[in-house]
Design an enzyme around this catalytic site. Sequence first.
Site, PDB file in Angstrom:
ATOM      1  N   ARG A 142       3.935  -0.324  12.523  1.00 31.00           N
ATOM      2  CA  ARG A 142       3.120  -1.395  11.877  1.00 31.00           C
ATOM      3  C   ARG A 142       2.895  -0.721  10.433  1.00 31.00           C
ATOM      4  O   ARG A 142       3.235  -1.241   9.473  1.00 31.00           O
ATOM      5  CB  ARG A 142       1.720  -1.380  12.670  1.00 31.00           C
ATOM      6  CG  ARG A 142       0.771  -2.785  12.047  1.00 31.00           C
ATOM      7  CD  ARG A 142       0.271  -2.430  10.832  1.00 31.00           C
ATOM      8  NE  ARG A 142      -0.903  -1.534  10.901  1.00 31.00           N
ATOM      9  CZ  ARG A 142      -1.521  -1.057   9.705  1.00 31.00           C
ATOM     10  NH1 ARG A 142      -1.065  -1.561   8.574  1.00 31.00           N
ATOM     11  NH2 ARG A 142      -2.489  -0.036  10.190  1.00 31.00           N
ATOM     12  N   ASP A 143       2.008   0.113  10.118  1.00 28.50           N
ATOM     13  CA  ASP A 143       1.984   0.916   8.797  1.00 28.50           C
ATOM     14  C   ASP A 143       3.417   1.313   8.342  1.00 28.50           C
ATOM     15  O   ASP A 143       3.593   1.415   7.033  1.00 28.50           O
ATOM     16  CB  ASP A 143       0.828   1.718   8.635  1.00 28.50           C
ATOM     17  CG  ASP A 143       0.049   1.853   7.362  1.00 28.50           C
ATOM     18  OD1 ASP A 143       0.373   1.077   6.671  1.00 28.50           O
ATOM     19  OD2 ASP A 143      -0.980   2.803   7.446  1.00 28.50           O
TER      20      ASP A 143
ATOM     21  N   HIS B 207       5.762  -0.807   6.109  1.00 28.41           N
ATOM     22  CA  HIS B 207       5.621  -0.815   4.804  1.00 28.41           C
ATOM     23  C   HIS B 207       6.893  -0.220   3.943  1.00 28.41           C
ATOM     24  O   HIS B 207       7.209  -0.380   2.990  1.00 28.41           O
ATOM     25  CB  HIS B 207       4.231   0.035   4.136  1.00 28.41           C
ATOM     26  CG  HIS B 207       3.165  -0.848   4.372  1.00 28.41           C
ATOM     27  ND1 HIS B 207       3.157  -2.400   3.507  1.00 28.41           N
ATOM     28  CD2 HIS B 207       2.092  -0.818   5.374  1.00 28.41           C
ATOM     29  CE1 HIS B 207       1.989  -2.792   3.998  1.00 28.41           C
ATOM     30  NE2 HIS B 207       1.268  -2.201   5.122  1.00 28.41           N
TER      31      HIS B 207
ATOM     32  N   SER C 254      -7.334   4.410   3.146  1.00 27.47           N
ATOM     33  CA  SER C 254      -6.206   3.739   2.712  1.00 27.47           C
ATOM     34  C   SER C 254      -5.323   4.249   1.192  1.00 27.47           C
ATOM     35  O   SER C 254      -4.141   4.031   1.320  1.00 27.47           O
ATOM     36  CB  SER C 254      -6.243   2.234   2.330  1.00 27.47           C
ATOM     37  OG  SER C 254      -7.247   1.702   3.580  1.00 27.47           O
TER      38      SER C 254
ATOM     39  N   HIS D  38      -7.928   7.385  10.022  1.00 31.62           N
ATOM     40  CA  HIS D  38      -6.602   6.927   9.738  1.00 31.62           C
ATOM     41  C   HIS D  38      -6.316   7.648   8.457  1.00 31.62           C
ATOM     42  O   HIS D  38      -7.053   7.284   7.102  1.00 31.62           O
ATOM     43  CB  HIS D  38      -6.620   5.391   9.409  1.00 31.62           C
ATOM     44  CG  HIS D  38      -5.267   4.657   9.113  1.00 31.62           C
ATOM     45  ND1 HIS D  38      -4.348   4.337   9.823  1.00 31.62           N
ATOM     46  CD2 HIS D  38      -4.853   4.876   7.918  1.00 31.62           C
ATOM     47  CE1 HIS D  38      -3.398   3.860   8.893  1.00 31.62           C
ATOM     48  NE2 HIS D  38      -3.744   4.190   7.649  1.00 31.62           N
TER      49      HIS D  38
ATOM     50  N   HIS E  80      -3.962   8.878   4.771  1.00 35.72           N
ATOM     51  CA  HIS E  80      -2.821   8.731   4.217  1.00 35.72           C
ATOM     52  C   HIS E  80      -2.606  10.048   3.402  1.00 35.72           C
ATOM     53  O   HIS E  80      -3.424  10.763   3.212  1.00 35.72           O
ATOM     54  CB  HIS E  80      -2.657   7.685   3.164  1.00 35.72           C
ATOM     55  CG  HIS E  80      -2.316   6.515   3.747  1.00 35.72           C
ATOM     56  ND1 HIS E  80      -1.436   5.673   3.915  1.00 35.72           N
ATOM     57  CD2 HIS E  80      -3.261   5.540   4.558  1.00 35.72           C
ATOM     58  CE1 HIS E  80      -1.270   4.617   4.260  1.00 35.72           C
ATOM     59  NE2 HIS E  80      -2.244   4.324   5.015  1.00 35.72           N
TER      60      HIS E  80
ATOM     61  N   TYR F  23      -4.814   1.363  -5.360  1.00 36.55           N
ATOM     62  CA  TYR F  23      -3.825   0.765  -4.471  1.00 36.55           C
ATOM     63  C   TYR F  23      -2.638   0.772  -5.228  1.00 36.55           C
ATOM     64  O   TYR F  23      -2.457   0.753  -6.355  1.00 36.55           O
ATOM     65  CB  TYR F  23      -4.407  -0.526  -4.153  1.00 36.55           C
ATOM     66  CG  TYR F  23      -4.349  -0.790  -2.637  1.00 36.55           C
ATOM     67  CD1 TYR F  23      -4.797   0.050  -1.736  1.00 36.55           C
ATOM     68  CD2 TYR F  23      -4.068  -2.032  -2.234  1.00 36.55           C
ATOM     69  CE1 TYR F  23      -4.806  -0.038  -0.184  1.00 36.55           C
ATOM     70  CE2 TYR F  23      -4.188  -2.259  -0.556  1.00 36.55           C
ATOM     71  CZ  TYR F  23      -4.554  -1.022   0.137  1.00 36.55           C
ATOM     72  OH  TYR F  23      -4.544  -1.462   1.493  1.00 36.55           O
TER      73      TYR F  23
END
Lengths: 349, 349
Positions: free
Chosen positions: B14-15, B18, B168, B195, B197, B288
């Site tokens: 899923r992630d 990317h 994120s 979660h 990063h 982002y």
Amino acid sequence: MTDSDVRLVDMTLRDGMHAVDHQFTPAEMADVAAALDAADMDVVEVSHGDGMGGSSINYGFSAATTEEYLDAVVPELTDTELSVLLLPGIGTVEELDMAVDHGADICRIATHVTEADISEDHFGYVKDRGLEANGLLMLSHMAEPERILKEAKLMEEYGADAVYLMDSAGALLPNDVRDRISLLVDELSIDVGFHAHNNLGLGIGNTLAALEEGAVTTDGCLRGLGAGSGNAQIEVLVGVLEKAGYDINPDFFGVMDAAEDVLVPMIDDDEMPELDNDSLMLGYAGVYSSFLRHTRRAGEKYDIDPREILVKLGEMEVVGGQEDLITDVASRLAEEKESGAAAEAASDD
Amino acid sequence: MTDSDVRLVDMTLRDGMHAVDHQFTPAEMADVAAALDAADMDVVEVSHGDGMGGSSINYGFSAATTEEYLDAVVPELTDTELSVLLLPGIGTVEELDMAVDHGADICRIATHVTEADISEDHFGYVKDRGLEANGLLMLSHMAEPERILKEAKLMEEYGADAVYLMDSAGALLPNDVRDRISLLVDELSIDVGFHAHNNLGLGIGNTLAALEEGAVTTDGCLRGLGAGSGNAQIEVLVGVLEKAGYDINPDFFGVMDAAEDVLVPMIDDDEMPELDNDSLMLGYAGVYSSFLRHTRRAGEKYDIDPREILVKLGEMEVVGGQEDLITDVASRLAEEKESGAAAEAASDD
């Protein structure tokens, strides 16, 4: 010493040498040193990956002598201090004298975490020559905090200006780092430093933990260069320390530029640090990379997952030079596996 | 739910999408899922990187539909649970129904950290269909702990079985994670997850911090796959948790094998996560990745280091969709630079 909260030592041109088989040219070293100096890095360490005198059959020949490297690097340094590494038994007094004559500011003297006692004369000589002398306790995951303190106190007694906890195998967890650093900070009257490896993905996390416990100096490499999964990535560390509110000298964008514009073009993709299964296993088991090749061979011979051998070797706290134990461990594991399978077959009847 | 200390959610499918521009084939997904199931992974999450319905001009078309992916993955799962991702406004009820029919166990519903209120109907529907419903608060570095708690409480009220703090942009430091997770754990009656990063090299360090504060579930990807510097590297996380004494279900060697033997051969070198200057800046500034390209262009136009623009945008807490602010910021920085230079020239007179 700087007046910032943390003194950063860039080791791209020393520990980073392991990643390029010690093949940086003097011109490449000069370019990296100039970029780091422009970025106000506190200290750069320069030498063969295993310190002065490391260029040999045993440790691999470097592309140039330490003297040639210093000839190239010294003219590039304005405010950044120069450190050299000395491992007792590898480096010699002649090389140290040469480094002093070239204007080295700091000599770091490294021993195995339980063998500080071999470094007394070296500290004496370095202090006599007027340099700052810092002690490095390598493979520090192999000793309990109290034992590490005892060894650090020896170095302090010998004249060390600072002692660094070296997580050479990248095997410490943040709480392991906290236990060790806090004890050293509480009990020593000299500065305490930390040196991370990234085998468990904790290069930055462990360094932060060390600084929170009172370490005031720490190591890193541009792009995390170094053997296997490499060292703490110093441009990341600079950004993280700024974000966390530490007062530091290096300029964040400048160090980033040194990494991406100067270092990266010198490095082949396959030389870049990678947290692959091999690096991970070394950190997990807490053994040195020299064991990898041998365990793989023994694993094949005895039909055992080489990772099981590494875990067992880690439990036995083996050190470099004990590679002959690998076959014993592999054959024992194979026997256990066989008798286990036999017992299982018997119970199936 | 498992009876282990920590429930691990693998997001490679899923992630991790990317990193490969959402181009995993159903057969590749099946192979990865089978390896993770064999390694006793708790949960695998499968869908377009931006969740069900993400395959579009806006978010990039995936190589297959979510239904085709689930058709391929579901037969490979024995004990491992299946999760799908739903972003309100992107995923539809039809897709959720399809996932339920395929046997999905969990639906994770993600909103921006301050917009949980748009998810009420989605939680209601997911709970009605009998699935576990977990809420994800994205870009959580953009809100203070108290605000995050308020949003998490909304999700709890809507029926969420767990709420995840999503870092994120990889912009949180371990102490930021501690502040946020500890508050959620203290004040919520449902499970709390995290979660990570890796933009600041803290994927593993932050996850450990979250678990120490009481999070009981966490995400990762094989080899840390994911956009830019990627997610927490899950095989490393499994090793670290074992070493730290957590009782977990996944088998360390099995997850390592899934990473190196199954995933790595599917991935091009340039798709592998890399902590380069771009990723680092996103974490440092807390913006982002969609802003990168625009800031670079604006930087060129106004002769400003694009990193300065990113830092300013981070301070302004911009979110996706506000890309038009970039030119304003760049021109303002250029003006400041010019007037600063003019003032300097004047004082030189």
